[in-house]
Design a protein around this motif. Structure first.
Motif, mmCIF file in Angstrom:
data_model
loop_
_atom_site.group_PDB
_atom_site.id
_atom_site.type_symbol
_atom_site.label_atom_id
_atom_site.label_comp_id
_atom_site.label_asym_id
_atom_site.label_seq_id
_atom_site.Cartn_x
_atom_site.Cartn_y
_atom_site.Cartn_z
ATOM 1 N N PRO A 177 10.668 68.045 35.367
ATOM 2 C CA PRO A 177 12.104 68.250 35.592
ATOM 3 C C PRO A 177 12.563 67.506 36.850
ATOM 4 N N THR A 195 16.037 68.996 32.864
ATOM 5 C CA THR A 195 15.345 67.977 32.080
ATOM 6 C C THR A 195 16.273 66.803 31.816
ATOM 7 N N VAL A 227 20.085 70.545 29.881
ATOM 8 C CA VAL A 227 18.812 71.123 29.469
ATOM 9 C C VAL A 227 18.030 71.411 30.749
ATOM 10 N N CYS A 230 11.950 72.863 31.717
ATOM 11 C CA CYS A 230 11.152 73.447 30.640
ATOM 12 C C CYS A 230 9.818 72.707 30.554
ATOM 13 N N SER A 231 8.896 73.297 29.850
ATOM 14 C CA SER A 231 7.571 72.703 29.686
ATOM 15 C C SER A 231 7.607 71.619 28.615
ATOM 16 N N ARG A 232 6.550 70.812 28.559
ATOM 17 C CA ARG A 232 6.454 69.822 27.491
ATOM 18 C C ARG A 232 6.490 70.508 26.128
ATOM 19 N N THR A 234 7.905 73.329 25.251
ATOM 20 C CA THR A 234 9.266 73.755 24.927
ATOM 21 C C THR A 234 10.130 72.559 24.552
ATOM 22 N N LEU A 235 10.005 71.468 25.293
ATOM 23 C CA LEU A 235 10.798 70.275 24.997
ATOM 24 C C LEU A 235 10.490 69.763 23.592
ATOM 25 N N VAL A 238 12.197 72.082 21.123
ATOM 26 C CA VAL A 238 13.659 72.011 21.119
ATOM 27 C C VAL A 238 14.157 70.668 20.600
ATOM 28 N N HIS A 247 20.181 73.142 19.104
ATOM 29 C CA HIS A 247 19.522 73.312 20.408
ATOM 30 C C HIS A 247 20.439 74.027 21.409
ATOM 31 N N HIS A 250 19.552 77.512 22.556
ATOM 32 C CA HIS A 250 18.288 77.776 23.251
ATOM 33 C C HIS A 250 18.570 78.244 24.680
ATOM 34 N N ALA A 252 17.264 77.585 27.437
ATOM 35 C CA ALA A 252 17.152 76.547 28.461
ATOM 36 C C ALA A 252 18.377 75.641 28.517
#
Length: 296
Positions: A177, A195, A227, A230-232, A234-235, A238, A247, A250, A252
């Motif tokens: 991020p 992100t 956005v 978030c983690s890889r 989660t990305l 999404v 999306h 969501h 995030a």
């Protein structure tokens, strides 16, 4: 209304489909009673210079033949001038043409729609975004997506969209991020981690990714999609939802509706209509009714 209009052609668009597409488009416009001249530049700056000359010379319309790149150049020539814009969308993405409800990869059909509009309603007035001196019609992107563009533009192999698929994989491997500073309209400056931040005049970029799914080009406001961090994993979960616009629900993801946004982040560049704008910081504002789009 003058009957003299200008086709503005990108020779490289859509795997070089644009020069071929210009022929049936020109034929349909001539059959509708218009005198058509064609402008093709040797590079982007030369093309823009020629387009601006056509507008200054009183052309009745500037018709972009290609994809979002040539449409973006055409906007730089017509925005705020009163000269209407036509779009014959035969490029790879065609996000602007789709947002306007125009025919895509149907040059004769698009040209007939343009001719009807020139003879009838004169086009639909829409808003445009402006970042510095650059106008844009679809989405300005900053963050993960602009890093992908940066990396893809540096790559010499492979060609086409596969280059950007590889760039996405490479950026995911280095994913983190980004700290942003943002100001929405006249509100306080906020420090956030995100992100990506997408500033939408219309809903989609990248050939149908509905990142700002509810954005409208005639309401005087941007939809700003943020956005968050978030983690890889989660990305990756999404990301496919962007094509449907789902999306936005969501946790995030947040959406703001503003007329002006200031964006700052170290090492991040902004892209609008898929074209490089420049490094952040950027101040982006909406300009209501900045252009008339034929056939929309």
């Amino acid at each position: 209304m003058t009957s003299d209009i200008t086709l503005f052609v990108n020779p490289a668009a859509g795997r070089r489909r644009a020069p071929q597409a210009a022929q049936p488009a020109a034929r349909a416009l001539r059959e509708a009673g218009f005198t058509v001249r064609t402008v093709v530049g040797v590079d982007a700056q030369d093309a823009l210079h020629r387009a601006r000359q056509a507008v200054a010379g009183g052309t009745g319309a500037l018709i972009a033949v290609g994809g979002d790149g040539i449409t973006s150049l055409a906007l730089q020539a017509v925005a705020g001038t009163g000269t209407p814009l036509g779009v014959v969308g035969v490029g790879t993405g065609n996000d602007f043409a789709r947002a306007m409800g125009l025919p895509v990869r149907d040059p004769a059909g698009a040209a007939r729609r343009i001719a009807e509009s020139l003879k009838g309603d004169g086009g639909r007035e829409i808003d445009l975004g402006r970042a510095g001196d650059t106008w844009f019609g679809t989405v300005l992107a900053a963050g993960f997506d602009s890093r992908v563009n940066d990396r893809g533009n540096r790559m010499r192999w492979p060609g086409g969209r596969f280059r950007y698929d590889l760039a996405i994989v490479a950026e995911l491997a280095a994913f983190r991020p980004t700290p942003f500073r943002i100001r929405l309209d006249d509100g306080p400056e906020q420090e956030i981690e995100a992100t990506l931040v997408a500033v939408g005049n219309t809903s989609s970029y990248g050939g149908g990714m509905r990142i700002c799914a509810d954005a409208r080009p005639d309401d005087g406001l941007f939809d700003v999609t943020v956005v968050g961090p978030c983690s890889r994993t989660t990305l990756l979960k999404v990301f496919p939802r962007v094509y449907r616009g789902t999306h936005l629900t969501h946790p995030a993801v947040t959406v703001h509706r503003v007329a002006r946004i200031e964006l700052a982040a170290e090492g991040i560049t902004g892209y609008a209509d898929g074209e490089l704008i420049g490094p952040l910081p950027l101040t982006v504002r909406t300009v209501p009714r900045a252009v008339r789009v034929l056939g929309a």
